[in-house]
Design an enzyme around this catalytic site. Structure first.
Site, PDB file in Angstrom:
ATOM      1  N   GLY A  53      47.367  84.124  36.593  1.00  0.00           N
ATOM      2  CA  GLY A  53      47.207  84.135  38.045  1.00  0.00           C
ATOM      3  C   GLY A  53      48.349  84.932  38.635  1.00  0.00           C
ATOM      4  O   GLY A  53      49.527  84.683  38.330  1.00  0.00           O
ATOM      5  N   ASP A 243      44.060  89.930  42.166  1.00  0.00           N
ATOM      6  CA  ASP A 243      45.225  90.306  41.373  1.00  0.00           C
ATOM      7  C   ASP A 243      45.916  91.540  41.942  1.00  0.00           C
ATOM      8  O   ASP A 243      47.100  91.740  41.707  1.00  0.00           O
ATOM      9  CB  ASP A 243      44.813  90.558  39.929  1.00  0.00           C
ATOM     10  CG  ASP A 243      44.554  89.257  39.196  1.00  0.00           C
ATOM     11  OD1 ASP A 243      45.461  88.780  38.501  1.00  0.00           O
ATOM     12  OD2 ASP A 243      43.445  88.703  39.342  1.00  0.00           O
ATOM     13  N   LYS A 254      39.326  89.079  38.749  1.00  0.00           N
ATOM     14  CA  LYS A 254      38.744  88.810  37.433  1.00  0.00           C
ATOM     15  C   LYS A 254      37.351  89.406  37.307  1.00  0.00           C
ATOM     16  O   LYS A 254      36.562  89.367  38.242  1.00  0.00           O
ATOM     17  CB  LYS A 254      38.702  87.297  37.207  1.00  0.00           C
ATOM     18  CG  LYS A 254      38.206  86.878  35.851  1.00  0.00           C
ATOM     19  CD  LYS A 254      39.002  87.520  34.714  1.00  0.00           C
ATOM     20  CE  LYS A 254      40.488  87.225  34.798  1.00  0.00           C
ATOM     21  NZ  LYS A 254      41.256  87.956  33.765  1.00  0.00           N
TER      22      LYS A 254
END
Length: 352
Positions: A53, A243, A254
């Site tokens: 994460g 991200d 993701k």
């Protein structure tokens, strides 16, 4: 303001020279904590996805840099700064897509360069204090994102999320998970639909575990069930993390996120991204310029160590995809909400 719903575990915690990380590769079967005492051990924990994460990786890297300085406290500040450059390179090589990693490393380097500490011990102390401050900041930022995002949710909404952007992906509370937590606290979240998130199963292993522990109603689905759930009217809103966000608003998250955005647009379901300002990379013009990490072929050929595909079969395994800004109805940050699909610009957030 009602009290925030806190997770009943610690993603990471630091004390007496040790960074303790909940080993996310062992969840949900075992709640085990890994202890890191060097920057090399932190780098390996990030690479192996013990900690994952974008925000959590950034905070872990900051502690790794602080530990690199603390181990060399008997050296001069100049020698420590040189060691920090090497530590930063080692940490940066672990995950190329999550921009928070590079942001945290550079923030620690800049602090070391700007420090007027006369001795290495003083400089090491300053860097450890900064890492702890970044830890506290991340929790506060996630709470702010959660509260702002909750305001966008429909009443008694059913939320679909992908991967894990909860407390496990941050220093605490979560980004997309924070929106869900705050929305549930406010009575706006009736149920959360969680994609399993192949091939590493962060949704099944982590998000479902985290939400169920906090008493938030959760239903797990396979990734390829999302379209059917939307078609049946079971999903009122999609909320995911990020991200890296490019300067034009394109979002790397993701793998599978882009597909959800396309499905959400087709079914008239709002698609929201929740991310801190540290995830926005104003130096990267568009999503095409974001480096996409490719993971091990074995992560796709196996599940939990059990082979599900021929060992010799060729594998393409990008860990992330990029969702165009035109499909993002709103980006929620601690500084405010930007409605990207409506043409709003991230420049409105780029002030001090």
């Amino acid at each position: 303001m009602p009290k925030h719903i806190e997770g009943n575990f610690h993603t990471l915690e630091y004390g007496e020279g040790v960074l303790r990380l909940i080993d996310q590769t062992r969840l949900p079967g075992e709640e085990v904590y890994l202890e890191c005492r060097t920057e090399e051990e932190v780098a390996e924990a990030i690479r192996a996805m013990v900690v994952r994460g974008a925000p959590a990786i950034g905070v872990a890297a900051a502690y790794g840099m602080a530990m690199a300085a603390a181990r060399r406290a008997d050296l001069s500040p100049e020698e420590i700064r040189a060691a920090l450059d090497a530590a930063g390179e080692r940490l940066a090589a672990t995950r190329p897509t999550a921009v928070n990693l590079f942001w945290a490393i550079e923030r620690m380097r800049e602090a070391a360069r700007a420090s007027g500490a006369a001795g290495g011990e003083a400089l090491a102390g300053e860097l450890l204090a900064l890492a702890a401050e970044m830890h506290r900041e991340d929790v506060a930022i996630c709470r702010r994102i959660g509260d702002l995002g909750a305001g966008l949710l429909p009443e008694e909404g059913q939320v679909l999320t992908h991967c894990n952007a909860g407390a496990l992906a941050t220093a605490g509370y979560g980004t997309a998970g924070g929106v869900i937590r705050s929305g549930f606290r406010d009575g706006k979240v009736k149920r959360v639909w969680v994609d399993e998130t192949r091939p590493f199963l962060q949704g099944a292993r982590l998000t479902a575990w985290e939400l169920s522990r906090d008493g938030i109603p959760v239903t797990l689905i396979a990734d390829n069930m999302a379209a059917f759930c939307m078609q049946q009217g079971r999903v009122g809103v999609v909320v995911v993390g990020a991200d890296r966000v490019a300067a034009n608003g394109d979002v790397a998250n993701k793998i599978g996120t882009y597909g959800l955005a396309v499905l959400a647009r087709e079914h008239g379901v709002p698609f929201y991204v929740a991310a801190p300002m540290s995830t926005i990379d104003f130096k990267t013009p568009t999503g095409e310029d974001i480096p996409i990490e490719e993971r091990s072929a074995e992560e796709l050929r196996t599940i939990g160590g059990r082979r599900i595909a021929p060992e010799e079969v060729e594998v393409f395994h990008p860990a992330f995809d990029v969702t165009p800004a035109r499909l993002v109805d709103a980006l929620v940050t601690e500084r405010g909400v930007v409605r990207l699909a409506a043409g709003e610009s991230l420049e409105t957030l780029s002030g001090p």
